[in-house]
Scaffold this active site. Structure first.
Site, PDB file in Angstrom:
ATOM      1  N   MET A   8       0.967  -1.226   0.035  1.00  0.00           N
ATOM      2  CA  MET A   8      -0.052   0.007  -0.022  1.00  0.00           C
ATOM      3  C   MET A   8       0.820   1.359  -0.020  1.00  0.00           C
ATOM      4  SD  MET A   8      -1.847   0.208   3.720  1.00  0.00           S
ATOM      5  CE  MET A   8      -2.653   1.850   3.284  1.00  0.00           C
ATOM      6  N   CYS A   9       0.289   2.374  -0.290  1.00  0.00           N
ATOM      7  CA  CYS A   9       0.789   3.461  -0.375  1.00  0.00           C
ATOM      8  C   CYS A   9       1.881   3.735  -1.257  1.00  0.00           C
ATOM      9  CB  CYS A   9       1.241   4.078   1.073  1.00  0.00           C
ATOM     10  SG  CYS A   9       1.692   5.752   1.461  1.00  0.00           S
TER      11      CYS A   9
END
Length: 190
Positions: free
Chosen positions: A100-101
């Site tokens: 993620m991110c």
């Protein structure tokens, strides 16, 4: 019950990794904190994290390996050759992986996003597109590419959605925990 490893590198986004560990352990999933370089990891916001184990070949035994973001941590994940080898092997074996991110930059470097769907922190998609022009970016909170067995998410505020989706792709029912943690209430009222 499935087994999940969350790999923590120095400079990681603490909330993204700890949220996954917290939610999965509440669900009874065997979730381990794995240090990339050391068992003691200092996150992006100077929070010291103590991991259960150090990264090694045991990552091949987990049902899913997840990466939190944070630029410093994501770059370390991206540039670690041992981790790359293990993640490529996991992918060949048809195992689930998640990032993620900023961490999808690691999956891009490993060649795992080629012709696959993903999401990431706003702007990171430009770096990923340079690395893997065939990767297909989406603005959704979470993106699951069933073919690649890759799950991605956007950033700190999406950490709960990411954690729940990890459990769901592993076949774990999240309906009750979403209610208990007031996630459904948040989703309806924000």
């Amino acid at each position: 019950m499935p087994k999940v490893a969350v790999v923590f590198a120095p400079g990681c986004e603490e909330v993204e990794g700890l949220t996954v560990i917290d939610v999965l352990r509440r669900l009874g999933i065997d979730a381990k904190m794995v240090g990339l370089e050391d068992r003691e990891v200092l996150g992006a916001h100077n929070i010291k994290l103590t991991c259960d184990e150090l990264m090694g070949d045991q990552l091949l035994k987990y049902d899913l390996v997840a990466f939190p973001g944070g630029m410093g941590g994501s770059k370390r994940l991206r540039d670690n050759e041992q981790l790359k080898r293990l993640m490529v092997q996991r992918n060949r074996e048809g195992k689930w992986d998640a990032a993620m991110c900023a961490a999808p930059i690691a999956l891009a470097r490993y060649g795992l996003l080629d012709n696959h769907d993903y999401t990431c922190y706003p702007g990171m998609n430009e770096e990923i597109q340079k690395e893997v022009p065939s990767a297909r970016f989406h603005k959704d909170i979470t993106v699951v590419d069933e073919e690649a067995k890759i799950l991605t998410s956007r950033g700190p505020a999406t950490a709960l959605a990411y954690a729940f989706k990890i459990a769901e792709v592993l076949g774990v029912d999240t309906k009750q925990i979403k209610k208990d943690m007031l996630y459904d209430y948040l989703a309806q009222n924000i």
